[in-house]
Design a protein around this motif. Structure first.
Motif, mmCIF file in Angstrom:
data_model
loop_
_atom_site.group_PDB
_atom_site.id
_atom_site.type_symbol
_atom_site.label_atom_id
_atom_site.label_comp_id
_atom_site.label_asym_id
_atom_site.label_seq_id
_atom_site.Cartn_x
_atom_site.Cartn_y
_atom_site.Cartn_z
ATOM 1 N N UNK A 1 16.385 -60.313 47.684
ATOM 2 C CA UNK A 1 17.146 -60.389 46.440
ATOM 3 C C UNK A 1 18.439 -59.606 46.600
ATOM 4 N N UNK A 2 19.579 -60.317 46.281
ATOM 5 C CA UNK A 2 20.850 -59.597 46.376
ATOM 6 C C UNK A 2 21.715 -59.890 45.126
ATOM 7 N N UNK A 3 22.668 -59.006 44.862
ATOM 8 C CA UNK A 3 23.579 -59.216 43.722
ATOM 9 C C UNK A 3 24.816 -59.994 44.167
ATOM 10 N N UNK A 4 25.118 -61.075 43.472
ATOM 11 C CA UNK A 4 26.354 -61.847 43.777
ATOM 12 C C UNK A 4 27.313 -61.759 42.575
ATOM 13 N N UNK A 5 28.506 -61.356 42.852
ATOM 14 C CA UNK A 5 29.484 -61.197 41.779
ATOM 15 C C UNK A 5 30.425 -62.397 41.760
ATOM 16 N N UNK A 6 30.588 -63.003 40.592
ATOM 17 C CA UNK A 6 31.484 -64.170 40.467
ATOM 18 C C UNK A 6 32.459 -63.936 39.326
ATOM 19 N N UNK A 7 33.657 -64.496 39.442
ATOM 20 C CA UNK A 7 34.610 -64.432 38.344
ATOM 21 C C UNK A 7 34.532 -65.763 37.606
ATOM 22 N N UNK A 8 34.211 -65.713 36.340
ATOM 23 C CA UNK A 8 34.062 -66.959 35.588
ATOM 24 C C UNK A 8 35.047 -66.979 34.423
ATOM 25 N N UNK A 9 35.897 -68.022 34.304
ATOM 26 C CA UNK A 9 36.801 -68.083 33.162
ATOM 27 C C UNK A 9 36.003 -68.301 31.885
ATOM 28 N N UNK A 10 36.496 -67.632 30.839
ATOM 29 C CA UNK A 10 35.759 -67.721 29.596
ATOM 30 C C UNK A 10 36.741 -67.654 28.446
ATOM 31 N N UNK A 11 36.580 -68.510 27.494
ATOM 32 C CA UNK A 11 37.466 -68.502 26.339
ATOM 33 C C UNK A 11 36.952 -67.515 25.330
ATOM 34 N N UNK A 12 37.946 -66.660 24.918
ATOM 35 C CA UNK A 12 37.552 -65.630 23.982
ATOM 36 C C UNK A 12 38.484 -65.665 22.791
ATOM 37 N N UNK A 13 38.012 -65.685 21.631
ATOM 38 C CA UNK A 13 38.835 -65.566 20.446
ATOM 39 C C UNK A 13 38.866 -64.112 20.069
ATOM 40 N N UNK A 14 40.194 -63.702 19.753
ATOM 41 C CA UNK A 14 40.188 -62.322 19.296
ATOM 42 C C UNK A 14 41.245 -62.126 18.226
ATOM 43 N N UNK A 15 40.993 -61.192 17.448
ATOM 44 C CA UNK A 15 41.886 -60.878 16.352
ATOM 45 C C UNK A 15 42.950 -59.929 16.857
ATOM 46 N N UNK A 16 44.255 -60.329 16.727
ATOM 47 C CA UNK A 16 45.317 -59.459 17.236
ATOM 48 C C UNK A 16 46.299 -59.187 16.114
ATOM 49 N N UNK A 17 46.784 -57.992 16.078
ATOM 50 C CA UNK A 17 47.830 -57.620 15.133
ATOM 51 C C UNK A 17 49.167 -57.979 15.776
ATOM 52 N N UNK A 18 49.951 -58.885 15.165
ATOM 53 C CA UNK A 18 51.270 -59.200 15.741
ATOM 54 C C UNK A 18 52.343 -59.041 14.682
ATOM 55 N N UNK A 19 53.545 -58.933 15.239
ATOM 56 C CA UNK A 19 54.691 -58.806 14.351
ATOM 57 C C UNK A 19 55.040 -60.178 13.820
ATOM 58 N N UNK A 20 55.194 -60.289 12.536
ATOM 59 C CA UNK A 20 55.555 -61.578 11.964
ATOM 60 C C UNK A 20 56.957 -61.486 11.388
#
Lengths: 205, 329, 829
Positions: free
Chosen positions: C500-519
């Motif tokens: 048994x070994x650990x395999x690390x992978x990079x997986x793209x993932x869509x994330x929604x997040x709330x951001x404070x922006x200048x309007x």
């Protein structure tokens, strides 16, 4: 006369002789002697004889001008002629305007337009013969041998308008068909043997 | 004076005027033609066959041309001058027998207007008056060329009258009369009896003087075209100029008659042959006038004076003296 | 900015700017390097390859190689000469020998370089293909004569901005392979390209549909592209070239009227064409084709002149337009000084007021930049101008700046496909009419130097900003660790074991997040597109120089005073350099010279406009006046330059100076006034005959003189007022503008431009309405009503239609209450 002789004609002695001119008599007697010798020597009668002889010979050289004309040389530069193409009969003039440009008395003018066959058409062409000095530059510069000099040198008229008749210059179509148009050997004509000096362009097809 | 004589004279005058006026015209035609042939040209050719109607054309031209009287001329004199030339020429003809006398319809005609006993003197005198034509015309013209011409005319006429007068003295001495009829009768003995053989010097002198007085080449300096335009005729136009012209040619004809009558036997014995011979002689002398014009150059005025006073006049005087001596013995 | 450096060309040391092209450096110093395809001010095309030079021992193309300090350049070597000769031979392959009738008539660069390179024999050959000549409307193209240098394509793209021309396949056979070995390298490469293409239309249609400037025909080195109107009418050498200044708009382009006698029968001078120094100045369609607007067949009508004098004695007002010369303006001013006439000129008055309001803030009598500078900036903003029809040269400057690795913003209520089509580096924002102030505030907000701006303004701008929370969907790469169990054969034991070994992978993932922006609410007000700020960030990359072009919409704006101050603030507190577009030909000059009045009196003289007694250069007045192409005089251009113009065609009637003289002023010629132009307003005391009118080899404009800057004696006041956000025009909108190639009734008099005006509507607006092209409609506003025909115009987009001013039969100005936009009802009659 060779060219050298022509250039040195005042230096050489050959072919020249001094005219025997006596000094003018200064005394009255001398003058009388001169008169006597001239009168009695018969010089006067020689003159009479010569003209009488010519009268009886009746060797008349008069050209009765309007009825008789002397032939003129082919390179003579009289009233212009506008030639046509032998094959198609269309006017040779392409309306390039070089004659108009080169004319030193500024007597040539032309109007041109874009015609329905996509060609440059000369709608009007005029030479003001009242101003023309018949230098021959127009014939020399013409790339198409369209304008040449003709032999018609009688161009007096009572109206200036008669000096610019294009139709008079252009070879009539029936004259062309009758084979009366001749290639012009004068100013601007192709020099014999000029084919040799033209390089050929490679045309592979 | 009877009427017949009067009518005859009038007719003769009219005939003479018409014939010689016309002859002046024909003279020009012949002159042009002869000169042309001698110079290998054709001369007038266009008006009529061989240019024969040229005379008519010239006549029409002269008669119809505007008569210009320039502004500064002396009017009356300017106008009268050509008349003098023409008139004197024709007046001189009054004493010339043009033909032997002949009978027509039983009436004897003398083809001389007046056989005066001073015929030659009269002719010389009247011709001398002819000087006034060029002189007055030239002086009245208000033109420098004309003025020079007038001066030359005066000098030439006066000078050569001396020569012509003196040269004729010898023949007159021999004939013993001044009537030209007498001269003619003096020479009826055939060619050998012509005055030219007994007076050759006088003949030559008179011939030279005739050239000078009619103003013909080589003494054409009165109206020498290349230096003084037309001399006294410069300002004239139309028929006035034409009168000068007629005068000049009439003079040539009359002087030809005079020479033929005095030196060349005239009409001889009065036969038809003689009459024709006279015309032949006159024609030849006229032709000679033209001939010299084709062959000879003009002389300068000073040469002309020199020739007159230093050469011809002395010779003429010597000729008279010799003739006198010969007649005396 | 670039540094002064010294380079050596053919042993001659010359000073130039670092990074300048070798070709331009050489030209500026009178060193000849042959070049066909290169156009000054445009990007190098590299089609002809004849500008080969050797720089520091390496062969480069002079048109696109930049200078470096100490560079040593040789313009000819044996190899380069061989290349150039081969190139010219290739250009001559199958070129028709019709020089006799060709319209280039000796002004031909192909001819010149063929002779220059001494081409006396031909070594190359290829079968020609049928290339029939085509009629593209106002331009005629003969592909047989074309050498595909692409100068037309370059000019159309880099200068004009129409992008109407491109290269299309020629359909020729392959070049004989043997030539590849025997020919010089560059010549072969050039031929290879040349043999594959001819010029065609980008649109793929049969007729050219562009802004019809004719610049492509002007830059054509051979006779391939010719103005259809000019074709075969004249030879170039017959023309008398009259150096002049175009009299149609405020650009004041240098032009040359090429004149010749009309025909054999008519010896009067006639203008056959307009030519220009296309390397340094580009003309628009009106300048190039609208040349025969002269007032012809005018004689001195003494009765009319007497009546005019009576009218002047009776009058108290002179109405005039700005299509007059500086000298005429001065005559009018002098008449005002002497007889007290009121001078009424609406457009000059508006512009003058705008300039004065501007001066209060900027402390400068006049805007600081000019179009020449705009060409060389890399970020351009245009506000308040229908750029392509108000001043085509400003449009060329805008486009040129954008094309030469720049970017631009175009603010205008009327959408413009021409501007949109220039480049993807142009963002056009079609704000609502009357919101120009918001645009200017936005510019202040985006580009203003916040350290220097008055705090009041900063505070006001801050009111538009708010923080808002947006949900941003981001794609992030997440580290996923999974345990993998494999069966592995143990080497030692030879047994299979589970490892048994650990395999690390990079997986793209869509994330929604709330951001404070200048309007920024200003963006919303002006109607900026989504993600405008991001786009702007991209556009602003590597941009150093900034230009702002403001136009006539602002001068007539109800709050023009505030706008003028905002414009001045932008110029003062940001990197922007400012150019204003004067409304008409000489609006700037008239504004400077004349003291104008607001109200007309009882009896008015009209000069080229309405009045009780009308003087007109259009030939429709009571007394004839000469048009600008019949006058000597000066015109003040947008570039603040006083340009001389000359007489191209004769004029037989009376001029304004005759009237002035009869009334008691004294000057023999109108141009006697040139040296009397008011120095207090920036003019100089220079005689007309001393004014130059040409460009140098280096492209320097040697024309007339520049207006001087005058001190401003008004109290400094940087106060500006807030936007009225509710200000809006409701309903159907109509704009007051002209179609391309039209400015005034003068352009409409030229035989190539003459057309009937109408209500110009975009194709989309037309399809959305019940109206058809050609329908007679009644346009009704509060101020008035006109009845016109509907015309389709594909050079605009959106709902706003426009009415022209060039057609004297349509009194469209009467419909507008000053501002160029108005609400109107359009009804079919």
């Amino acid at each position: 006369m060779s060219f050298e002789k022509f250039k040195d004609r005042n230096v050489g002695e050959d072919g020249y002789y001094m005219v025997d001119i006596e000094d003018y008599p200064e005394t009255g007697w001398g003058k009388f002697k001169q008169v006597a010798s001239r009168s009695l020597k018969g010089e006067l009668f020689v003159g009479l004889w010569v003209v009488l002889r010519e009268m009886f010979k009746f060797d008349i050289h008069t050209v009765q001008y309007p009825k008789e004309k002397l032939p003129i040389g082919p390179r003579y530069r009289a009233v212009h002629k506008m030639l046509r193409l032998f094959e198609s009969g269309t006017e040779r003039c392409i309306g390039c305007g070089l004659c108009e440009k080169i004319c030193i008395s500024d007597c040539i003018r032309m109007d041109t337009k874009y015609d329905e066959n996509s060609r440059k058409e000369v709608t009007e062409y005029s030479i003001n013969l009242g101003r023309c000095i018949f230098c021959g530059y127009c014939a020399e510069v013409c790339p198409e041998l369209a304008i040449v000099h003709g032999g018609r040198y009688e161009n007096a008229s009572e109206q200036r308008a008669h000096f610019v008749e294009f139709e008079d210059m252009l070879t009539p179509i029936d004259a062309l068909k009758a084979g009366q148009q001749e290639e012009y050997p004068g100013f601007g004509a192709i020099i014999p043997g000029s084919d040799k000096s033209v390089k050929k362009t490679p045309l592979a097809y | 004076m009877d009427t017949a004589y009067f009518i005859e004279t009038i007719i003769k005058i009219v005939v003479l005027l018409l014939v010689f006026s016309a002859l002046a015209g024909f003279g020009t035609y012949f002159e042009r033609k002869v000169l042309a042939f001698m110079q290998r040209r054709l001369g007038p050719m266009h008006v009529g066959p061989y240019g024969l109607l040229q005379i008519a054309a010239d006549g029409i031209k002269l008669f119809t041309k505007e008569d210009i009287v320039p502004q500064n001329v002396v009017g009356p004199i300017f106008k009268i001058a050509p008349v003098i030339t023409a008139a004197t020429a024709f007046m001189a003809a009054a004493a010339i027998p043009f033909m032997p006398s002949f009978t027509i319809f039983g009436y004897e005609v003398h083809p001389i207007i007046s056989d005066i006993n001073v015929g030659i003197l009269y002719i010389l005198g009247v011709m001398a008056i002819g000087l006034y034509g060029p002189l007055l015309g030239g002086m009245a013209s208000a033109n420098k060329w004309s003025l020079i011409s007038a001066a030359r005319a005066a000098s030439v006429f006066i000078s050569y009258e001396v020569v012509s007068g003196l040269s004729l003295l010898a023949p007159i001495m021999m004939v013993g009369s001044l009537s030209l009829i007498d001269f003619n009768n003096y020479q009826t003995g055939g060619v050998g009896s012509w005055m030219i053989w007994s007076q050759p010097v006088a003949f030559i002198l008179f011939l030279i003087a005739a050239f000078a007085e009619t103003g013909r080449t080589p003494f054409h300096l009165i109206a020498n075209d290349h230096e003084i335009i037309d001399g006294f005729g410069t300002e004239y136009s139309g028929m006035r100029w034409g009168l000068f012209f007629i005068g000049e040619y009439a003079n040539m004809f009359f002087i030809s008659f005079v020479i033929a009558l005095i030196f060349l036997g005239g009409f001889g014995d009065g036969s038809v042959g003689g009459a024709l011979a006279l015309l032949g002689k006159v024609s030849f002398i006229f032709f000679f006038f033209l001939w010299t014009r084709a062959a000879w150059p003009d002389v300068r005025p000073d040469q002309l004076m020199w020739l007159c006073w230093k050469v011809l006049m002395p010779i003429a005087v010597i000729n008279i003296v010799i003739t006198g001596i010969v007649i005396m013995f | 900015m670039a540094n002064e450096i010294t380079i050596t060309i053919d042993g001659k040391e010359i000073e130039t700017q670092e990074g300048e092209f070798i070709l331009n450096a050489a030209r500026a110093n009178d060193i000849f390097i042959p070049a066909i395809c290169y156009l000054t001010r445009c990007s190098p095309t590299l089609a002809c390859r004849i500008c080969l030079v050797e720089a520091d021992g390496k062969q480069v193309y002079a048109c696109n190689a930049k200078t470096k300090s100490g560079m040593n350049i040789t313009t000819t070597t044996e190899n380069i000469e061989r290349e150039r000769r081969a190139i010219m031979e290739v250009y001559d392959v199958n070129h028709p020998l019709q020089c006799g009738v060709c319209d280039q008539s000796g002004e031909c660069e192909l001819q010149n370089y063929t002779l220059e390179m001494g081409v006396d024999s031909q070594n190359y050959t290829i079968a020609d293909v049928d290339r029939p000549s085509v009629d593209w409307g106002h331009i005629h193209y003969d592909p047989g004569l074309c050498i595909v240098c692409e100068r037309c394509v370059t000019a159309c793209k880099d200068m004009i901005g129409d992008n109407s021309l491109k290269t299309v396949p020629r359909g020729a056979g392959a070049i004989d392979g043997a030539f590849k070995e025997s020919m010089p390298k560059d010549a072969y490469a050039m031929w290879n390209k040349l043999n594959k293409s001819v010029i065609g239309l980008t649109s793929g249609e049969e007729m050219l549909d562009c802004t019809s400037c004719g610049e492509c025909a002007a830059v054509c080195p051979v006779g391939a592209l010719v103005d259809t109107d000019y074709i075969y009418t004249s030879n170039a050498w017959e023309h008398k070239q009259v150096p002049a200044t175009c009299g149609h708009c405020s650009a004041g382009c240098q032009i040359s009227y090429d004149t010749k006698h009309t025909s054999i029968d008519n010896p009067e001078e006639k203008i056959y064409r307009v030519s220009n120094e296309w390397n340094y100045v580009s003309l628009c369609g009106a300048g190039r084709y609208g040349f025969d607007y002269q007032n012809s067949d005018v004689t001195k009508d003494e009765t009319a002149f007497g009546a005019a004098l009576d009218a002047f004695k009776k009058a108290d007002t002179i109405n005039f337009t700005s299509t007059i010369t500086n000298e005429e303006a001065l005559i009018l001013q002098k008449m005002k000084d002497k007889f007290g006439y009121r001078l009424v000129n609406k457009d000059a008055q508006d512009f003058k007021t705008f300039l004065r309001d501007y001066s209060v803030v900027s402390r400068s009598s006049i805007y600081g930049s000019d179009l020449e500078k705009v060409h060389n900036t890399d970020f351009v903003v245009s506000v308040g101008s229908a750029l392509k029809s108000d001043n085509p040269n400003a449009r060329y400057a805008f486009n040129n700046a954008v094309q030469m690795k720049g970017a631009g913003l175009y603010f205008h209520p009327v959408a413009d496909p021409v501007v949109d089509g220039m480049s993807k580096n142009v963002v056009s924002i079609n704000h609502a009419p009357l919101q120009e102030e918001a645009v200017l505030y936005l510019l202040l907000d985006l580009f203003g130097n916040k350290d220097l701006l008055p705090t009041k303004i900063i505070d006001y701008l801050a009111t538009f900003h708010s923080m808002k929370t947006v949900t941003v969907t981001e794609t992030i790469k997440e580290k996923v660790v999974t345990q993998v169990t494999k069966k592995v054969v143990n080497k030692e034991t030879g047994e299979e074991e589970e490892v048994t070994s650990d395999v690390t992978k990079m997986v793209p993932k869509k994330v929604s997040k709330e951001v404070e922006v200048d309007d920024n609410r200003l963006l919303e007000i002006v109607g900026a597109p989504d993600k405008f700020e991001e786009t702007l960030q991209k556009l602003l990359k590597k941009k150093e120089t900034f230009s702002l072009i403001v136009g006539p919409d602002l001068y007539t704006h109800p709050s023009s005073q505030n706008i003028a101050r905002l414009v001045a603030l932008i110029e003062k507190y940001s990197a922007f350099e400012l150019v204003m577009i004067p409304t008409l030909t000489n609006t700037l000059g008239v504004g400077l010279i004349c003291d104008l009045d607001d109200e007309a009196g009882e009896y008015a003289i009209g000069y080229n406009t309405q009045g009780d007694y009308v003087l007109s250069a259009l030939g429709d007045g009571d007394l004839d006046m000469p048009a600008i192409n019949q006058q000597e005089g000066t015109l003040t251009s947008i570039n603040k330059r006083v340009n001389p113009t000359n007489v191209a065609v004769g004029y037989g009637g009376y001029v304004l100076n005759d009237i002035a003289n009869a009334l008691g002023l004294k000057a023999e010629y109108t141009i006697d006034y040139t040296e009397q132009l008011p120095t207090a307003r920036g003019f100089k005391t220079r005689k007309f005959d001393d004014l130059p009118n040409h460009y140098t080899n280096a492209g320097e404009e040697v024309r007339g003189y520049l207006l001087g800057k005058m001190p401003v004696r008004m109290k400094k006041d940087e106060h500006v007022v807030a936007i009225d956000e509710d200000q809006a025009l409701d309903g159907t909108l109509v704009y007051l503008a002209n179609p391309v190639r039209q400015f005034t009734p003068f352009t409409n008099k030229a035989h190539q431009l003459i057309s009937e005006g109408g209500l110009y509507m975009s194709e989309s607006a037309l399809s959305g309405s019940e109206l058809q092209v050609g329908d007679e409609v009644s346009v009704k506003t509060e101020a008035g009503e006109v009845s016109v025909k509907v015309i389709s115009d594909n050079k605009i987009d959106g709902e706003i239609a426009y009415l022209p001013t060039f057609d004297a039969n349509i009194n469209s100005e009467a419909l507008f209450g000053g501002y160029r936009f108005t609400t109107a009802s359009i009804e079919k009659v």
